[in-house]
Design a protein around this motif. Structure first.
Motif, PDB file in Angstrom:
ATOM      1  N   ALA A 231      -2.641   6.187   4.434  1.00 16.67           N
ATOM      2  CA  ALA A 231      -3.327   5.270   5.350  1.00 16.67           C
ATOM      3  C   ALA A 231      -4.686   4.838   4.819  1.00 16.67           C
ATOM      4  CB  ALA A 231      -3.484   5.942   6.719  1.00 16.67           C
ATOM      5  N   THR A 232      -5.372   5.749   4.150  1.00 18.98           N
ATOM      6  CA  THR A 232      -6.696   5.408   3.621  1.00 18.98           C
ATOM      7  C   THR A 232      -6.590   4.360   2.522  1.00 18.98           C
ATOM      8  OG1 THR A 232      -7.520   7.617   4.137  1.00 18.98           O
ATOM      9  CG2 THR A 232      -8.762   6.334   2.521  1.00 18.98           C
ATOM     10  N   LEU A 233      -5.652   4.542   1.601  1.00 20.25           N
ATOM     11  CA  LEU A 233      -5.471   3.577   0.521  1.00 20.25           C
ATOM     12  C   LEU A 233      -5.072   2.214   1.077  1.00 20.25           C
ATOM     13  CD1 LEU A 233      -5.319   2.970  -2.530  1.00 20.25           C
ATOM     14  CD2 LEU A 233      -2.924   3.675  -2.454  1.00 20.25           C
ATOM     15  N   VAL A 238      -5.410  -2.725   0.489  1.00 23.96           N
ATOM     16  CA  VAL A 238      -4.460  -3.800   0.798  1.00 23.96           C
ATOM     17  C   VAL A 238      -5.163  -4.879   1.619  1.00 23.96           C
ATOM     18  CG1 VAL A 238      -2.290  -4.389   1.939  1.00 23.96           C
ATOM     19  CG2 VAL A 238      -2.502  -2.212   0.718  1.00 23.96           C
ATOM     20  N   PRO A 239      -5.137  -6.140   1.173  1.00 24.07           N
ATOM     21  CA  PRO A 239      -5.813  -7.216   1.920  1.00 24.07           C
ATOM     22  C   PRO A 239      -5.145  -7.491   3.258  1.00 24.07           C
ATOM     23  CG  PRO A 239      -4.511  -8.130   0.121  1.00 24.07           C
ATOM     24  CD  PRO A 239      -4.481  -6.647  -0.061  1.00 24.07           C
ATOM     25  N   MET A 273       3.782   4.299   8.273  1.00 23.69           N
ATOM     26  CA  MET A 273       2.421   3.871   8.619  1.00 23.69           C
ATOM     27  C   MET A 273       2.378   2.587   9.434  1.00 23.69           C
ATOM     28  SD  MET A 273       0.219   4.676   5.163  1.00 23.69           S
ATOM     29  CE  MET A 273       1.439   4.179   3.967  1.00 23.69           C
ATOM     30  N   PHE A 274       3.445   1.778   9.358  1.00 22.62           N
ATOM     31  CA  PHE A 274       3.445   0.469  10.016  1.00 22.62           C
ATOM     32  C   PHE A 274       4.539   0.397  11.072  1.00 22.62           C
ATOM     33  CE2 PHE A 274       1.194  -0.369   6.105  1.00 22.62           C
ATOM     34  CZ  PHE A 274       0.208  -1.267   6.492  1.00 22.62           C
TER      35      PHE A 274
END
Length: 426
Positions: A231-233, A238-239, A273-274
């Motif tokens: 999640a941090t990355l 990620v734009p 995560m999504f």
């Protein structure tokens, strides 16, 4: 109830426990047992003689129970699942069958019966073993008294233009932004719909252009570091579009192979995560993604128009999906740039190709182009445009956490109000 052990042990199974299999077909039981002999040992019970009794459960003390959801047995197995859940709520039930042979009907039947997992008997040993290990690990956690961690899994939808230039990238960009902008059920900071767009369309980077996203982190970077994606990355590298949609694409100067073994692990991480991963996919890549994107996809939308060339391309896409054993109940049709005067209706196309018709999107190239030239999406400048309104059936397919109004209880009713309070700008 008779318990007829059907154990085939030609090699020592990888997992120690014996699993109980309910099936009305002894031949199926033999086939499943032979297929899984290197992984686990099966004990067969004839489900034709099933009765709601604990005797067989007490005799075998199974940690996992498999139910045969092969073609013709779905309803019977669903009823047995219901009775077993009532008999012992602690049981872990898994469906088993050949997912491709009945175009996913067994999988859907198992899911509707409340089962969390389905073992595709035609899948590879590694995938089946991972499913069994996960189920056993969850049982072990539950037995230890520790609360099991809820496994979150987002929805993966593939938007595939059957050939270049049909507007699939434009469609994906609008759907992604609208989905991310949907008002959540609560106002809590972590309740917003988390949406990612995978930009893998015919022309690399088009979705990113429509959404005005850039950045130096691309899909090839994510694939090389699949085990490090968290999640941090995602939050930092990620734009994102102003709606909140994250955009992960490939560099414009090169196409990335989607056939590598690292694709599936990356997708699994993204889906954890999504809430929604929406993929604009190049139809030419269909043969390469059979074991990753296609296998994990919840829905596959084929975007076409009413031209002869597009219908020929649609037929070719369907043949590709057949080769990948993915032409099943997940595949649907979206007709873009629709014009009733063209002579062939969306319903006729649906009938001709034996595909459910999800939506017909009207010809609105000029206003879409005008909005793009201003750096906007059409719903941002003209929320009541016919194209935006026509997206309603597609948006209703997404599993979004949408706020319900007291006087408008259904999601469908809310989706018909795209120009109202459902969508908000961030």
């Amino acid at each position: 109830m008779q318990a007829n052990p059907t154990v085939v042990t030609l090699a020592k199974p990888t997992l120690e426990p014996t699993l109980l299999l309910y099936s009305p077909d002894e031949n199926n039981a033999q086939r499943f047992s032979a297929r899984l002999r290197n992984l686990v040992t099966l004990s067969w019970c004839d489900s034709n003689q099933f009765s709601a009794s604990r005797r067989v459960l007490d005799q075998h003390q199974p940690r996992l129970v498999l139910l045969d959801f092969s073609k013709g047995y779905t309803d019977a197995s669903a009823e047995i699942a219901r009775q077993l859940m009532a008999l012992d709520p602690g049981l872990t039930l898994l469906g088993i069958g050949a997912a491709a042979s009945d175009r996913g009907a067994g999988v859907l039947g198992a899911m509707r019966a409340g089962l969390k997992e389905f073992i595709d008997i035609d899948a590879g040993d590694e995938e089946i073993l991972e499913q069994l290990k996960t189920a056993l690990e969850q049982l072990k956690t539950a037995a230890s008294g520790q609360p099991a961690r809820a496994v979150k899994r987002g929805q993966l939808v593939l938007v595939c233009g059957v050939r270049p230039g049909l507007g699939s990238s434009t469609l994906a960009a609008h759907l992604g932004a609208l989905a991310a902008s949907a008002k959540p059920q609560t106002d809590a900071p972590d309740s917003a719909n988390n949406v990612m767009l995978l930009d893998l369309g015919h022309s690399s980077g088009d979705v990113g252009l429509y959404l005005g996203t850039g950045g130096d982190f691309h899909l090839d970077d994510a694939l090389r570091n699949a085990n490090r994606v968290d999640a941090t990355l995602v939050r930092t590298a990620v734009p994102r579009h102003a709606s909140g949609t994250a955009v992960l694409g490939q560099p414009r100067e090169r196409n990335i192979s989607l056939a590598g073994a690292e694709v599936a692990p990356l997708l699994e991480r993204l889906l954890s995560m999504f809430d929604l991963v929406l993929c604009d996919l190049d139809s030419r890549a269909l043969d390469d993604v059979a074991h990753s994107l296609l296998k994990l996809a919840d829905e596959i939308w084929l975007v076409t128009d009413q031209s002869i060339g597009s219908m020929v391309a649609l037929d070719a896409c369907l043949r590709q999906l057949e080769r990948a054993q993915a032409r099943d109940l997940r595949v649907s049709l979206v007709v873009n740039r629709y014009d009733e005067a063209c002579g062939i209706t969306g319903a006729r196309m649906s009938e001709r190709f034996s595909l459910p018709l999800l939506a017909t999107l009207p010809e609105r190239s000029r206003p879409l182009r005008a909005a793009a030239n201003r750096g906007s999406l059409l719903h941002e400048t003209s929320p009541n445009d016919a194209y935006v309104r026509a997206l309603s059936p597609l948006l209703s397919r997404f599993r979004l956490r949408v706020k319900r109004e007291a006087d408008k209880g259904s999601l469908k009713a809310l989706l018909n109000r795209l120009g109202g309070n459902l969508w908000k700008r961030r």
